[in-house]
Enzyme design. Structure first.
Site, PDB file in Angstrom:
ATOM      1  N   ARG A 100       0.914  -1.168  -0.157  1.00 23.35           N
ATOM      2  CA  ARG A 100      -0.489   0.236  -0.110  1.00 23.35           C
ATOM      3  C   ARG A 100       1.188   1.418   0.164  1.00 23.35           C
ATOM      4  O   ARG A 100       0.189   2.526  -0.900  1.00 23.35           O
ATOM      5  CB  ARG A 100      -0.667   0.498   1.282  1.00 23.35           C
ATOM      6  CG  ARG A 100      -1.832   1.777   1.768  1.00 23.35           C
ATOM      7  CD  ARG A 100      -3.074   1.262   0.390  1.00 23.35           C
ATOM      8  NE  ARG A 100      -3.439   0.107   0.395  1.00 23.35           N
ATOM      9  CZ  ARG A 100      -4.680   0.038  -0.679  1.00 23.35           C
ATOM     10  NH1 ARG A 100      -4.600   1.467  -1.164  1.00 23.35           N
ATOM     11  NH2 ARG A 100      -5.061  -1.443  -0.873  1.00 23.35           N
ATOM     12  N   SER A 336      -2.566  -4.216   8.452  1.00 27.28           N
ATOM     13  CA  SER A 336      -2.657  -5.031   8.164  1.00 27.28           C
ATOM     14  C   SER A 336      -3.301  -5.045   6.919  1.00 27.28           C
ATOM     15  O   SER A 336      -2.829  -4.774   5.950  1.00 27.28           O
ATOM     16  CB  SER A 336      -4.191  -5.077   9.024  1.00 27.28           C
ATOM     17  OG  SER A 336      -5.236  -6.076   9.028  1.00 27.28           O
ATOM     18  N   HIS A 338      -5.351  -3.639   4.386  1.00 27.74           N
ATOM     19  CA  HIS A 338      -5.268  -2.837   3.587  1.00 27.74           C
ATOM     20  C   HIS A 338      -3.752  -2.164   3.718  1.00 27.74           C
ATOM     21  O   HIS A 338      -3.190  -1.801   2.156  1.00 27.74           O
ATOM     22  CB  HIS A 338      -6.185  -0.985   4.387  1.00 27.74           C
ATOM     23  CG  HIS A 338      -6.609  -0.674   3.537  1.00 27.74           C
ATOM     24  ND1 HIS A 338      -5.484   0.858   3.195  1.00 27.74           N
ATOM     25  CD2 HIS A 338      -6.597  -0.076   2.315  1.00 27.74           C
ATOM     26  CE1 HIS A 338      -5.934   1.651   2.000  1.00 27.74           C
ATOM     27  NE2 HIS A 338      -7.411   1.143   1.103  1.00 27.74           N
ATOM     28  N   CYS A 339      -2.938  -2.311   4.451  1.00 20.17           N
ATOM     29  CA  CYS A 339      -1.874  -1.902   4.210  1.00 20.17           C
ATOM     30  C   CYS A 339      -0.913  -2.796   3.114  1.00 20.17           C
ATOM     31  O   CYS A 339       0.167  -2.606   3.325  1.00 20.17           O
ATOM     32  CB  CYS A 339      -1.422  -2.436   5.357  1.00 20.17           C
ATOM     33  SG  CYS A 339      -1.265  -0.881   7.165  1.00 20.17           S
ATOM     34  N   VAL A 340      -1.173  -4.525   3.227  1.00 13.65           N
ATOM     35  CA  VAL A 340      -0.501  -5.238   2.852  1.00 13.65           C
ATOM     36  C   VAL A 340      -0.742  -4.796   0.583  1.00 13.65           C
ATOM     37  O   VAL A 340      -0.440  -5.626   0.395  1.00 13.65           O
ATOM     38  CB  VAL A 340      -0.514  -6.778   3.048  1.00 13.65           C
ATOM     39  CG1 VAL A 340       0.368  -6.181   4.181  1.00 13.65           C
ATOM     40  CG2 VAL A 340      -1.865  -7.021   3.238  1.00 13.65           C
TER      41      VAL A 340
END
Length: 352
Positions: A100, A336, A338-340
């Site tokens: 992200r 989590s 969204h970050c990945v």
């Protein structure tokens, strides 16, 4: 105030490009495979199990591009994901998995698809980043896509957009001195306008306690449609997050959208239980969900508030399946789902 920007003409904005909302139709999702056991504090096996379930879930709805940094990662990912359709693997040197933030930010003009490659420096030079910073060029080569390279530090998780020119961010992150120490808020807004088509920026204050991204917006406040946002809250008045989240909620109530309309605000609880790793607090949140074609995948932590959070989100996405998946191991890395992930919107590859 005179705002001086170093632009690469013509800019996306001048050509009519804009960053679409996450719920716009995707061509695919991009994700990096976890590899470094030391980086995951000895929890790599558990992290890979959660990544496996995440990729399998996304692949039910849309194609997934999986970036693997070496032969071991490639072997592990292909073994765990054997039999899953719609996957494409790319061997690309990587430092970490937070695509992200280090991946490209896609933009559209009608059906034309391009992207912006910002500088990534691992949230103010906190960890290694040099390989991750090169990843967008590998994506560009694979897609054979014309794009813009911008000499400004910017992370996808620091920006939340509604697709109509409205953007939310936090002062804690964008004004952190190890990112762009020589840029003013007005200059940063100028870059967001010229390269992502942002016409209005809503500045929140701070993020979660001990968030190493320095307050990424995607862990606390998210759009669920063009005018509705969910805002993380903490009802425990003794928790440091309580006052911070309340301050953001109060600010949101004073904001308007790009057309001057008040925002529709839905309160979303944070997990009830405090999570720690080696004595340091972790920043679990339900706001770090990922929106895809026909689904929303929501991180859960084995917490009393897991079910309540999913029940709040379900009616906000009536045309999508809202799915809770464990992120208890992934949160050890500080982020989590969204970050990945990074969405590639559906469109025709722009050749410039």
């Amino acid at each position: 105030m005179l705002v001086v920007l170093h632009l690469k003409e013509p800019t996306p904005h001048s050509l009519g490009f804009r960053m679409p909302a996450e719920w716009a139709e995707h061509a695919a999702t991009w994700i990096s495979w976890p590899s470094d056991n030391e980086l995951w504090f000895g929890h790599l096996e558990a992290v890979r199990k959660e990544f496996t379930e995440l990729v399998k879930t996304i692949a039910r709805f849309e194609p997934v591009h999986v970036l693997v940094r070496d032969d071991e990662a490639h072997q592990d990912a292909t073994t765990r994901l054997a039999g899953v359709g719609g996957l494409t693997f790319h061997k690309i040197p990587l430092d970490d998995v937070w695509f992200r933030d280090n991946g490209p930010i896609f933009i559209k003009r009608g059906e034309d698809l391009s992207f912006v490659n910002w500088i990534f420096n691992s949230w103010g030079e906190k960890f290694n980043w040099q390989k991750d910073n090169e990843a967008p060029e590998a994506v560009a080569e694979y897609l054979d896509i014309a794009h813009w390279d911008v000499d400004v530090v910017m992370e996808g998780g620091s920006l939340e957009v509604n697709g109509l020119g409205l953007c939310m961010t936090t002062k804690q992150c964008l004004l952190e001195p190890k990112r762009n120490p020589n840029l003013t808020p007005e200059q940063l807004e100028g870059y967001l306008k010229e390269y992502l088509g942002i016409t209005k920026v809503l500045w929140l204050e701070d993020g979660l306690e001990n968030d190493h991204t320095d307050g990424h917006i995607d862990t606390i406040i998210r759009f669920t449609n063009e005018n509705t946002v969910v805002c993380s809250i903490d009802t425990n008045v003794e928790d440091p997050n309580h006052a911070t989240m309340q301050r953001n909620l109060d600010l949101l109530r004073t904001f308007t959208d790009q057309d001057g309309n008040p925002l529709n605000i839905i309160e979303l609880p944070l997990p009830k239980n405090r999570l720690e790793l080696e004595g340091d607090r972790l920043p679990p949140t339900y706001a770090n969900f990922y929106i895809g074609n026909g689904f929303v995948v929501v991180p859960t932590y084995g917490d009393p508030n897991d079910e309540r959070a999913i029940d709040i989100l379900k009616p906000l996405f009536p045309d999508r399946e809202v799915i809770g998946l464990s992120s208890r191991a992934i949160i050890n890395g500080g982020g989590s789902f969204h970050c990945v992930t990074q969405q590639q919107p559906k469109g025709v590859i722009w050749k410039g």
